[in-house]
Design a protein around this motif. Structure first.
Motif, mmCIF file in Angstrom:
data_model
loop_
_atom_site.group_PDB
_atom_site.id
_atom_site.type_symbol
_atom_site.label_atom_id
_atom_site.label_comp_id
_atom_site.label_asym_id
_atom_site.label_seq_id
_atom_site.Cartn_x
_atom_site.Cartn_y
_atom_site.Cartn_z
ATOM 1 N N SER A 73 36.802 49.600 41.725
ATOM 2 C CA SER A 73 37.323 48.576 40.815
ATOM 3 C C SER A 73 36.417 47.356 40.796
ATOM 4 O O SER A 73 36.313 46.660 39.778
ATOM 5 N N ALA A 74 35.745 47.097 41.929
ATOM 6 C CA ALA A 74 34.767 46.003 41.956
ATOM 7 C C ALA A 74 33.560 46.328 41.072
ATOM 8 O O ALA A 74 32.957 45.427 40.477
ATOM 9 N N VAL A 75 33.222 47.599 40.983
ATOM 10 C CA VAL A 75 32.125 48.013 40.099
ATOM 11 C C VAL A 75 32.487 47.706 38.651
ATOM 12 O O VAL A 75 31.643 47.239 37.864
ATOM 13 N N ILE A 76 33.759 47.931 38.273
ATOM 14 C CA ILE A 76 34.194 47.607 36.910
ATOM 15 C C ILE A 76 34.050 46.108 36.652
ATOM 16 O O ILE A 76 33.613 45.680 35.576
ATOM 17 N N THR A 77 34.437 45.300 37.641
ATOM 18 C CA THR A 77 34.298 43.850 37.512
ATOM 19 C C THR A 77 32.834 43.468 37.325
ATOM 20 O O THR A 77 32.488 42.639 36.475
ATOM 21 N N TRP A 78 31.964 44.078 38.114
ATOM 22 C CA TRP A 78 30.531 43.796 38.042
ATOM 23 C C TRP A 78 29.967 44.187 36.669
ATOM 24 O O TRP A 78 29.249 43.409 36.039
ATOM 25 N N VAL A 79 30.328 45.385 36.186
ATOM 26 C CA VAL A 79 29.854 45.847 34.878
ATOM 27 C C VAL A 79 30.423 44.977 33.767
ATOM 28 O O VAL A 79 29.722 44.590 32.823
ATOM 29 N N LEU A 88 31.465 41.821 33.853
ATOM 30 C CA LEU A 88 30.816 40.509 33.832
ATOM 31 C C LEU A 88 29.388 40.599 33.288
ATOM 32 O O LEU A 88 28.922 39.690 32.598
ATOM 33 N N HIS A 89 28.717 41.709 33.606
ATOM 34 C CA HIS A 89 27.364 41.915 33.063
ATOM 35 C C HIS A 89 27.415 42.002 31.541
ATOM 36 O O HIS A 89 26.590 41.383 30.847
ATOM 37 N N ILE A 145 34.498 33.109 30.307
ATOM 38 C CA ILE A 145 34.052 34.466 30.662
ATOM 39 C C ILE A 145 35.046 35.112 31.629
ATOM 40 O O ILE A 145 35.385 36.291 31.490
ATOM 41 N N SER A 146 35.528 34.350 32.609
ATOM 42 C CA SER A 146 36.508 34.891 33.552
ATOM 43 C C SER A 146 37.798 35.287 32.834
ATOM 44 O O SER A 146 38.387 36.330 33.117
ATOM 45 N N PHE A 147 38.222 34.437 31.904
ATOM 46 C CA PHE A 147 39.425 34.750 31.131
ATOM 47 C C PHE A 147 39.190 35.985 30.265
ATOM 48 O O PHE A 147 40.076 36.842 30.119
ATOM 49 N N SER A 148 37.995 36.101 29.705
ATOM 50 C CA SER A 148 37.644 37.274 28.892
ATOM 51 C C SER A 148 37.664 38.541 29.741
ATOM 52 O O SER A 148 38.098 39.609 29.277
ATOM 53 N N LEU A 149 37.207 38.425 30.990
ATOM 54 C CA LEU A 149 37.231 39.574 31.893
ATOM 55 C C LEU A 149 38.661 40.045 32.124
ATOM 56 O O LEU A 149 38.945 41.250 32.135
ATOM 57 N N SER A 150 39.578 39.096 32.294
ATOM 58 C CA SER A 150 40.989 39.453 32.474
ATOM 59 C C SER A 150 41.551 40.128 31.226
ATOM 60 O O SER A 150 42.301 41.103 31.317
ATOM 61 N N LEU A 151 41.165 39.624 30.046
ATOM 62 C CA LEU A 151 41.630 40.239 28.802
ATOM 63 C C LEU A 151 41.071 41.650 28.645
ATOM 64 O O LEU A 151 41.759 42.559 28.154
ATOM 65 N N LEU A 152 39.814 41.850 29.051
ATOM 66 C CA LEU A 152 39.236 43.193 29.026
ATOM 67 C C LEU A 152 40.036 44.142 29.908
ATOM 68 O O LEU A 152 40.296 45.290 29.538
ATOM 69 N N ARG A 153 40.436 43.634 31.080
ATOM 70 C CA ARG A 153 41.223 44.460 31.993
ATOM 71 C C ARG A 153 42.569 44.816 31.372
ATOM 72 O O ARG A 153 43.011 45.969 31.463
ATOM 73 N N ARG A 154 43.209 43.862 30.725
ATOM 74 C CA ARG A 154 44.497 44.133 30.103
ATOM 75 C C ARG A 154 44.339 45.104 28.935
ATOM 76 O O ARG A 154 45.158 46.010 28.754
ATOM 77 N N GLY A 155 43.293 44.906 28.139
ATOM 78 C CA GLY A 155 43.051 45.832 27.039
ATOM 79 C C GLY A 155 42.781 47.243 27.523
ATOM 80 O O GLY A 155 43.293 48.217 26.963
#
Length: 341
Positions: free
Chosen positions: A239-245, A247-248, A300-310
């Motif tokens: 799951s950390a890999v998903i976060t890393w990808v 954010l990239h 960007i952090s908020f966008s990452l959370s939205l990506l996770r929810r989507g």
């Protein structure tokens, strides 16, 4: 008084989550978030979905490792349902666990050899939650190690250490209760059976020994549970890999160790807020707070959370629909095979 609190608490937590989500949305700003999400594109988004699907299948494998007698396909589907109910429906994580428990049971009368009893289902879910928590503790410890040395990280480290101690004491007590049974574990089984089906509730009152026997049978092989915890840890790291990808894709280049720190702390904060339906607001706040430590902007952090929810919605909605279709077919089969009056 206690009954009123029990009824109103979910609504209060949901309202608080909505307020926090709205506040963070306003703080991040619509335009910057839109620009950040546009960078990901459909291909990037579906790449994240595919990685998450791999992780979900891996969590099914970890469950199979700790409870080898139940089919991998059933456990994997139950895991998908548990996560989908927690993230896509207005349930807390507890509600997702109840949905996953129901999905674990195979009640088709035409396949008695593949049937899973209520006692086996509850015992299996309890063992999986135990092994997952053990893996989660190690994951949060790794996150703390990755946090050390970063500016402003100290405000997270002490609360996380305290949280790990509480979580360790809690899981130790939980494991002890599984071996010794007693009133605590009996009440857990009683609660789960009451919230799934009336027939299970009555069966639990009459055959609570079979539940303890199912647990004892699983604990005869502690290596399986340890193996399951290890696999859980591997896929928590995934799951950390998903976060890393993610954010990239969003334009924030951080190291994989920073991603482990972010995801581990977010995991710990969401565990604390497990009663908030879909962790609304909690997830966003955690990503934003951790992002600031590593120089990631709020949008960007908020966008990452939205990506996770989507991502969770794209996976979870079809899973819930398939599960409901399977339940409808099961009810029809019961009516067709039941003796006529």
């Amino acid at each position: 008084m206690a009954l009123n609190v029990k009824k109103t608490l979910p609504y209060l937590l949901t309202f608080a989550g909505i307020l926090l989500f709205t506040f963070l949305s306003a703080k991040a700003g619509i335009d910057p978030v839109y620009v950040a999400l546009k960078k990901v594109g459909l291909l990037g988004f579906f790449a994240l979905v595919i990685i998450q699907l791999i992780i979900n299948f891996g969590l099914g494998v970890s469950w199979k490792a700790s409870t080898p007698k139940i089919a991998l396909s059933r456990l994997t589907m139950a895991r998908f349902v548990r996560d989908a109910a927690s993230t896509c429906l207005p349930f807390s994580q507890l509600g997702g666990m109840l949905a996953g428990l129901k999905a674990t049971v195979c009640e088709h009368p035409a396949n008695p050899k593949n049937r899973v009893s209520w006692a086996e289902a509850i015992a299996s879910n309890i063992i999986d939650i135990t092994s997952e928590t053990l893996g989660q503790i190690v994951f949060i410890i790794l996150a703390i190690l990755c946090l050390i040395g970063h500016q402003d990280a100290g405000k997270f480290i002490i609360p996380l250490i305290a949280g790990i101690l509480i979580l360790t004491i809690g899981i130790s007590s939980f494991i002890w209760s599984q071996h010794k049974s007693g009133n605590i574990l009996e009440k857990i089984g009683y609660f789960l059976s009451r919230h799934i089906a009336a027939s299970w509730h009555e069966s639990f009152k009459n055959k609570s020994d079979s539940f303890q026997n199912a647990l004892d049978d699983l604990w005869k092989h502690p290596k399986n549970i340890a193996y399951g915890a290890f696999i859980h840890l591997i896929f928590w790291l995934g799951s950390a890999v998903i976060t890393w990808v993610g954010l990239h894709f969003l334009g924030a280049n951080i190291s994989i160790f920073n991603a482990i720190a972010i995801e581990g702390v977010v995991c710990g904060m969401m565990t604390v807020g497990f009663l908030v339906p879909a962790a609304l607001g909690v997830q966003e706040g955690a990503y934003i707070a951790l992002g600031l430590v590593f120089g990631v902007s709020t949008d960007i952090s908020f966008s990452l959370s939205l990506l996770r929810r989507g991502r969770d919605i794209v996976i979870g909605v079809p899973v819930l629909l398939l599960w409901q279709i399977a339940e409808i077919r099961h009810i029809r089969n019961l009516k067709e095979t039941s003796p006529s009056k």
